[in-house]
Design a protein around this motif. Sequence first.
Motif, PDB file in Angstrom:
ATOM      1  N   ARG A  24     106.804  18.292  22.978  1.00 20.98           N
ATOM      2  CA  ARG A  24     107.565  17.264  22.511  1.00 20.98           C
ATOM      3  C   ARG A  24     108.045  16.290  23.730  1.00 20.98           C
ATOM      4  N   VAL A  25     107.625  15.031  23.749  1.00 25.41           N
ATOM      5  CA  VAL A  25     107.519  14.340  24.940  1.00 25.41           C
ATOM      6  C   VAL A  25     108.991  13.185  24.744  1.00 25.41           C
ATOM      7  N   ALA A  26     108.952  12.646  23.627  1.00 26.39           N
ATOM      8  CA  ALA A  26     110.089  11.877  23.192  1.00 26.39           C
ATOM      9  C   ALA A  26     111.440  12.168  23.494  1.00 26.39           C
ATOM     10  N   ARG A  66     102.788   7.055  33.453  1.00 26.46           N
ATOM     11  CA  ARG A  66     102.733   6.039  32.432  1.00 26.46           C
ATOM     12  C   ARG A  66     102.554   6.398  31.074  1.00 26.46           C
ATOM     13  N   ARG A  67     101.788   7.852  30.875  1.00 32.04           N
ATOM     14  CA  ARG A  67     101.562   8.422  29.743  1.00 32.04           C
ATOM     15  C   ARG A  67     102.920   8.990  29.177  1.00 32.04           C
ATOM     16  N   PHE A  68     103.934   9.481  30.200  1.00 33.89           N
ATOM     17  CA  PHE A  68     105.134  10.226  29.690  1.00 33.89           C
ATOM     18  C   PHE A  68     106.102   8.994  29.094  1.00 33.89           C
ATOM     19  N   ALA A  97     105.248   6.043  28.087  1.00 34.25           N
ATOM     20  CA  ALA A  97     104.737   5.244  26.779  1.00 34.25           C
ATOM     21  C   ALA A  97     105.075   6.438  25.612  1.00 34.25           C
ATOM     22  N   ALA A  98     105.209   7.567  25.908  1.00 32.30           N
ATOM     23  CA  ALA A  98     105.383   8.800  24.744  1.00 32.30           C
ATOM     24  C   ALA A  98     106.721   8.803  24.469  1.00 32.30           C
ATOM     25  N   GLY A  99     107.693   8.118  25.352  1.00 33.43           N
ATOM     26  CA  GLY A  99     109.197   8.129  24.907  1.00 33.43           C
ATOM     27  C   GLY A  99     110.045   9.015  25.617  1.00 33.43           C
ATOM     28  N   ALA A 100     109.740   9.276  26.764  1.00 32.89           N
ATOM     29  CA  ALA A 100     110.463  10.048  27.862  1.00 32.89           C
ATOM     30  C   ALA A 100     111.526   9.388  28.195  1.00 32.89           C
ATOM     31  N   CYS A 145     114.411   4.556  29.745  1.00 34.67           N
ATOM     32  CA  CYS A 145     113.366   5.669  30.579  1.00 34.67           C
ATOM     33  C   CYS A 145     113.805   5.402  32.022  1.00 34.67           C
TER      34      CYS A 145
END
Length: 143
Positions: free
Chosen positions: A2-4, A23-25, A27-30, A55
């Motif tokens: 779960r990253v969001a 960038r991936r984290f 974009a995934a909603g961290a 974020c």
Amino acid sequence: MRVAGAVVVIAVLDGGSGADLARRFAAAGASGLLIADLRPGVAEDLATELDRPGCPVVGVCGDVHRPSDIAALVDTATGHLGPVDLFAVAGPHGERIVQLAELPHHLDPLAELLAEVGEAIGEVVPTQRQPSDSPSAARTAAR
């Protein structure tokens, strides 16, 4: 995983890059990122680029090979972003992510995190070559 909504610490090893991972984290909603890089200014510049409402991103110079630096990273992340959910290590040969929720609750979380980060570093850094049995290696070892 779960990253969001997760607070993520990204530790960049020598020769690695945390930019794509960060960038991936994001974009995934961290909900927040702390990026630590050995090279002064690199994490800070990336943090400035990625920081946004919802974020926040903090960049620091740090070395995860030192337990005191890991403790400082966790303290800084917790102080600025809240409790850390994921700890990622990015090296020259890959990356590894540790989910802190999976750590046994009866153990000291920082001590367990140090063990997990040590394992993560071992997975993303190639195994060191063993000294050969050559006479020059034996002389060097004897010094």
